[in-house]
Design an enzyme around this catalytic site. Structure first.
Site, PDB file in Angstrom:
ATOM      1  N   HIS A   1      -3.058   1.059  -4.905  1.00 58.48           N
ATOM      2  CA  HIS A   1      -2.543  -0.144  -5.564  1.00 58.48           C
ATOM      3  C   HIS A   1      -2.798  -0.015  -7.064  1.00 58.48           C
ATOM      4  O   HIS A   1      -3.945  -0.084  -7.508  1.00 58.48           O
ATOM      5  CB  HIS A   1      -3.248  -1.396  -5.040  1.00 58.48           C
ATOM      6  CG  HIS A   1      -2.902  -1.721  -3.625  1.00 58.48           C
ATOM      7  ND1 HIS A   1      -1.962  -2.659  -3.280  1.00 58.48           N
ATOM      8  CD2 HIS A   1      -3.357  -1.206  -2.476  1.00 58.48           C
ATOM      9  CE1 HIS A   1      -1.868  -2.705  -1.962  1.00 58.48           C
ATOM     10  NE2 HIS A   1      -2.705  -1.841  -1.450  1.00 58.48           N
TER      11      HIS A   1
ATOM     12  N   HIS B   1      -7.304   4.951   6.491  1.00 59.62           N
ATOM     13  CA  HIS B   1      -6.459   4.506   5.380  1.00 59.62           C
ATOM     14  C   HIS B   1      -5.652   5.667   4.792  1.00 59.62           C
ATOM     15  O   HIS B   1      -4.531   5.475   4.321  1.00 59.62           O
ATOM     16  CB  HIS B   1      -7.331   3.845   4.303  1.00 59.62           C
ATOM     17  CG  HIS B   1      -6.546   3.222   3.179  1.00 59.62           C
ATOM     18  ND1 HIS B   1      -5.609   2.218   3.375  1.00 59.62           N
ATOM     19  CD2 HIS B   1      -6.539   3.474   1.843  1.00 59.62           C
ATOM     20  CE1 HIS B   1      -5.077   1.877   2.215  1.00 59.62           C
ATOM     21  NE2 HIS B   1      -5.621   2.619   1.269  1.00 59.62           N
TER      22      HIS B   1
ATOM     23  N   SER C   1       0.824  -1.217   0.000  1.00 62.40           N
ATOM     24  CA  SER C   1       0.000   0.000   0.000  1.00 62.40           C
ATOM     25  C   SER C   1       0.851   1.257   0.000  1.00 62.40           C
ATOM     26  O   SER C   1       1.641   1.466   0.924  1.00 62.40           O
ATOM     27  CB  SER C   1      -0.854   0.065   1.275  1.00 62.40           C
ATOM     28  OG  SER C   1      -1.902  -0.829   1.204  1.00 62.40           O
TER      29      SER C   1
ATOM     30  N   HIS D   1      -5.959  -8.420  -1.777  1.00 61.49           N
ATOM     31  CA  HIS D   1      -5.971  -8.805  -0.368  1.00 61.49           C
ATOM     32  C   HIS D   1      -7.101  -9.796  -0.128  1.00 61.49           C
ATOM     33  O   HIS D   1      -8.072  -9.832  -0.886  1.00 61.49           O
ATOM     34  CB  HIS D   1      -6.197  -7.570   0.502  1.00 61.49           C
ATOM     35  CG  HIS D   1      -5.107  -6.547   0.381  1.00 61.49           C
ATOM     36  ND1 HIS D   1      -5.023  -5.682  -0.685  1.00 61.49           N
ATOM     37  CD2 HIS D   1      -4.047  -6.275   1.178  1.00 61.49           C
ATOM     38  CE1 HIS D   1      -3.957  -4.916  -0.537  1.00 61.49           C
ATOM     39  NE2 HIS D   1      -3.341  -5.255   0.582  1.00 61.49           N
TER      40      HIS D   1
ATOM     41  N   ALA E   1       2.296  -2.137   4.376  1.00 60.59           N
ATOM     42  CA  ALA E   1       2.036  -1.099   5.373  1.00 60.59           C
ATOM     43  C   ALA E   1       1.509  -1.827   6.603  1.00 60.59           C
ATOM     44  O   ALA E   1       0.726  -2.775   6.474  1.00 60.59           O
ATOM     45  CB  ALA E   1       0.989  -0.140   4.841  1.00 60.59           C
TER      46      ALA E   1
ATOM     47  N   MET F   1      -2.613  -6.605   6.785  1.00 59.91           N
ATOM     48  CA  MET F   1      -3.641  -7.431   6.125  1.00 59.91           C
ATOM     49  C   MET F   1      -3.123  -8.092   4.846  1.00 59.91           C
ATOM     50  O   MET F   1      -3.902  -8.377   3.943  1.00 59.91           O
ATOM     51  CB  MET F   1      -4.856  -6.552   5.780  1.00 59.91           C
ATOM     52  CG  MET F   1      -5.461  -5.821   6.953  1.00 59.91           C
ATOM     53  SD  MET F   1      -6.783  -4.725   6.408  1.00 59.91           S
ATOM     54  CE  MET F   1      -6.997  -3.681   7.848  1.00 59.91           C
ATOM     55  N   SER F   2      -1.824  -8.323   4.773  1.00 57.71           N
ATOM     56  CA  SER F   2      -1.290  -8.903   3.526  1.00 57.71           C
ATOM     57  C   SER F   2      -0.112  -9.815   3.832  1.00 57.71           C
ATOM     58  O   SER F   2       0.051 -10.266   4.963  1.00 57.71           O
ATOM     59  CB  SER F   2      -0.858  -7.772   2.578  1.00 57.71           C
ATOM     60  OG  SER F   2       0.272  -7.108   3.110  1.00 57.71           O
TER      61      SER F   2
ATOM     62  N   TYR G   1      -9.405  -9.599   1.943  1.00 56.84           N
ATOM     63  CA  TYR G   1     -10.696  -8.920   2.187  1.00 56.84           C
ATOM     64  C   TYR G   1     -11.394  -8.503   0.896  1.00 56.84           C
ATOM     65  O   TYR G   1     -12.537  -8.072   0.927  1.00 56.84           O
ATOM     66  CB  TYR G   1     -10.524  -7.721   3.130  1.00 56.84           C
ATOM     67  CG  TYR G   1      -9.550  -6.666   2.656  1.00 56.84           C
ATOM     68  CD1 TYR G   1      -9.867  -5.808   1.617  1.00 56.84           C
ATOM     69  CD2 TYR G   1      -8.306  -6.530   3.258  1.00 56.84           C
ATOM     70  CE1 TYR G   1      -8.972  -4.843   1.188  1.00 56.84           C
ATOM     71  CE2 TYR G   1      -7.408  -5.577   2.840  1.00 56.84           C
ATOM     72  CZ  TYR G   1      -7.741  -4.738   1.798  1.00 56.84           C
ATOM     73  OH  TYR G   1      -6.848  -3.803   1.367  1.00 56.84           O
ATOM     74  N   GLU G   2     -10.696  -8.616  -0.239  1.00 62.30           N
ATOM     75  CA  GLU G   2     -11.360  -8.275  -1.507  1.00 62.30           C
ATOM     76  C   GLU G   2     -12.270  -9.404  -1.982  1.00 62.30           C
ATOM     77  O   GLU G   2     -13.039  -9.220  -2.923  1.00 62.30           O
ATOM     78  CB  GLU G   2     -10.318  -7.888  -2.567  1.00 62.30           C
ATOM     79  CG  GLU G   2      -9.670  -6.549  -2.226  1.00 62.30           C
ATOM     80  CD  GLU G   2      -8.500  -6.177  -3.103  1.00 62.30           C
ATOM     81  OE1 GLU G   2      -8.720  -5.848  -4.273  1.00 62.30           O
ATOM     82  OE2 GLU G   2      -7.355  -6.228  -2.631  1.00 62.30           O
TER      83      GLU G   2
ATOM     84  N   ASN H   1       1.248   3.708  11.129  1.00 59.73           N
ATOM     85  CA  ASN H   1       0.372   4.265  12.184  1.00 59.73           C
ATOM     86  C   ASN H   1       0.610   3.474  13.463  1.00 59.73           C
ATOM     87  O   ASN H   1       1.123   2.350  13.411  1.00 59.73           O
ATOM     88  CB  ASN H   1      -1.101   4.135  11.756  1.00 59.73           C
ATOM     89  CG  ASN H   1      -1.472   2.701  11.415  1.00 59.73           C
ATOM     90  OD1 ASN H   1      -1.153   2.210  10.329  1.00 59.73           O
ATOM     91  ND2 ASN H   1      -2.104   2.016  12.339  1.00 59.73           N
TER      92      ASN H   1
END
Ligand code: HPA
Length: 288
Positions: A70, A255, A39, A92, A122, A219-220, A94-95, A243
């Protein structure tokens, strides 16, 4: 449902489409490393010299990212004097779709004979004293996604039960650590916890992750590393801490903040990747 033969046929078709571009740009030389840009970290693509670009839509079966930050193309060129395959944009879990989709590009890299995978992402900083804008070399992971990219029948030449003891290659990590020292960069080293997303975590979940031994959360990366290890590809991963994880500060996350911080960290990250890759060797079993 797509069967294993069909998945492998798509992987081989995508590999064939890239192979013609590899011939054009690298004269048939195999890239030493595939680089997955996380990201907001696609700027690394601009460092790849004289790239031949392959938009994902021109690569058969290639899953297309839907997230802001992306882009969605492969770049073939050189970086740090080494032939590389850059991948700007990834999908990802979640997609949606089959969990294995997120590691499609890893299977393509395996068919192309690419021995190393350099991943970036990230991540939220969990560990006290670590700050947004700093980089973390991943030493190990916690797969808390609740799934695996290898679920289903065995595909291609993958190992059914891959060993993950040395999932993040020790020799490649030594190279990255050495490169950070040469560049005078702070590089933390720690455990990356992979969550399914897309919601960021709750403060209670972050406390749980800290107790479990996680230093950063994202998340990746983990599905790709699992697939790469099942196919014998060596992995190294760097997280850009974008963060403080939820609840570390008494304020919400978003995000945009993640993308803003990656922008600030991008230059240092790019130098680290280029310097590290200049020291990579080709063969899977060479000592780098
Ligand atoms: N949590 C999960 N994924 C992330 C984070 C986070 O705090 N920051 C960047 N990706």
């Amino acid at each position: 449902m797509t069967g294993p033969g069909e998945i492998q046929a798509q992987v081989e078709a995508a590999a064939a489409a890239l192979r013609t571009r590899i011939e054009t740009r690298l004269g048939g030389e195999t890239p030493a490393v595939a680089i997955a840009m996380g990201s907001g970290l696609g700027g690394l693509g601009a460092e790849i010299e004289d790239p031949v670009r392959a938009p994902y839509e021109e690569l058969p079966g290639w899953p297309r990212p839907t997230v802001i930050g992306h882009a969605g193309h492969a770049l073939i060129g050189t970086l740090g004097g080494r032939p590389v395959l850059g991948l700007s944009g990834r999908v990802h879990l979640y997609e949606g779709g089959a969990p294995g989709r997120v590691a499609f590009y890893v299977r393509v890299a395996a068919v192309l004979g690419i021995p190393n995978l350099f991943l970036s992402n990230a991540a939220g900083a969990i560990r006290a004293g670590w700050h947004p804008g700093e980089l973390m070399l991943v030493s190990d992971h916690l797969n808390l996604t609740g799934t695996s990219p290898l679920i289903g029948p065995v595909v291609g030449a993958e190992n059914r039960f891959p060993d993950l003891t040395f999932a993040y290659d020790r020799d490649l990590r030594t190279i990255v650590r050495g490169s950070a020292a040469e560049l005078g960069q702070t590089l933390h080293e720690g455990v990356y916890a992979a969550m399914h997303g897309p919601a960021f975590e709750t403060p209670a979940e972050i406390r749980m992750l800290r107790t479990l031994g996680a230093d950063a959360v994202g998340m990746s990366t983990v599905p790709e590393v699992i697939t790469a290890r099942a196919l014998g590809i060596r992995c190294v991963a760097v997280s850009c801490l974008t963060n403080y994880a939820a609840g570390v500060l008494d304020e919400p996350l978003n995000h945009e903040e993640v993308l803003e911080t990656t922008k600030l960290a991008q230059a240092g990250f790019q130098r680290l990747v280029a310097e590290s890759i200049s020291k990579f060797r080709y063969g899977l079993f060479d000592v780098p």
